[in-house]
Design a protein around this motif. Sequence first.
Motif, PDB file in Angstrom:
ATOM      1  N   LYS A   7      72.040 -16.660 -33.904  1.00 27.18           N
ATOM      2  CA  LYS A   7      72.440 -16.205 -35.385  1.00 27.18           C
ATOM      3  C   LYS A   7      72.222 -14.840 -35.179  1.00 27.18           C
ATOM      4  O   LYS A   7      71.013 -14.187 -35.143  1.00 27.18           O
ATOM      5  CB  LYS A   7      71.885 -16.903 -36.298  1.00 27.18           C
ATOM      6  N   SER A  52      77.447 -21.036 -29.260  1.00 23.81           N
ATOM      7  CA  SER A  52      77.950 -21.569 -30.570  1.00 23.81           C
ATOM      8  C   SER A  52      77.356 -20.446 -31.636  1.00 23.81           C
ATOM      9  O   SER A  52      77.240 -20.729 -32.930  1.00 23.81           O
ATOM     10  CB  SER A  52      77.272 -22.990 -30.895  1.00 23.81           C
ATOM     11  N   SER A  53      77.090 -19.319 -31.135  1.00 22.15           N
ATOM     12  CA  SER A  53      76.332 -18.337 -32.075  1.00 22.15           C
ATOM     13  C   SER A  53      77.297 -17.957 -33.232  1.00 22.15           C
ATOM     14  O   SER A  53      78.507 -17.784 -33.211  1.00 22.15           O
ATOM     15  CB  SER A  53      76.150 -16.812 -31.167  1.00 22.15           C
ATOM     16  N   VAL A  54      76.369 -17.704 -34.261  1.00 24.58           N
ATOM     17  CA  VAL A  54      77.159 -17.646 -35.615  1.00 24.58           C
ATOM     18  C   VAL A  54      76.765 -15.928 -35.986  1.00 24.58           C
ATOM     19  O   VAL A  54      75.601 -15.731 -35.895  1.00 24.58           O
ATOM     20  CB  VAL A  54      76.618 -18.425 -36.756  1.00 24.58           C
ATOM     21  N   HIS A  86      82.046 -16.999 -34.789  1.00 28.24           N
ATOM     22  CA  HIS A  86      81.561 -17.901 -34.244  1.00 28.24           C
ATOM     23  C   HIS A  86      81.934 -17.777 -32.506  1.00 28.24           C
ATOM     24  O   HIS A  86      83.089 -17.970 -32.309  1.00 28.24           O
ATOM     25  CB  HIS A  86      82.006 -19.398 -34.834  1.00 28.24           C
ATOM     26  N   GLY A  87      81.012 -17.868 -31.779  1.00 32.50           N
ATOM     27  CA  GLY A  87      81.098 -18.055 -30.474  1.00 32.50           C
ATOM     28  C   GLY A  87      81.507 -16.816 -29.674  1.00 32.50           C
ATOM     29  O   GLY A  87      81.619 -15.790 -30.287  1.00 32.50           O
TER      30      GLY A  87
END
Length: 173
Positions: free
Chosen positions: A139, A39-41, A50-51
């Motif tokens: 992030k 779910s990285s931003v 995202h993702g």
Amino acid sequence: MADILPPFTHESATRKVKAAQALWNTQDPARIALAYTSSSVWRNRSTFLHGHAAITSFLTDKWRRETRYRLRKELFAFTENRIAVQFWYEFYEEPKEGGQEEVDGKEGEGYGAKKGKGQWWRCYGLEDWTFADDGRMEKRMMSGNDVRIEEKERWFGEGVGDVDGVEIGGEHW
């Protein structure tokens, strides 16, 4: 890279930065995406992602345009689960085909080689990273400025085996 876990010390934060540098210099988008949470931003300049799928797609497109890419990252600051990085990278933008004479949506500045002419670039930038407990990045916020350079001005040119061995003067820090 995921085996270096928060909370960070100066030594572990430095190792994390150099592991990220080595990973990005592989230019392997699928492998790089695995260093980030699912779910990285990201914010990369004015692009928000995202993702894993978005990261992989973005990096694939990036290195299609930015050939002969070489990157160096240095630790700027850190806290328990956050790292700030200063970086420089160089790349060659292949000549454009067709009638495009504009710079690629960069408001008249930044990169965008003209039709029929390739261009060397150096990006100067800062990144702000936040990590999950498992060591993957959740992030990534990146700000960078591209500067046109001539091939003779390259720091990480042909024959430079280790980008960390290149002396970068204080005016560039």
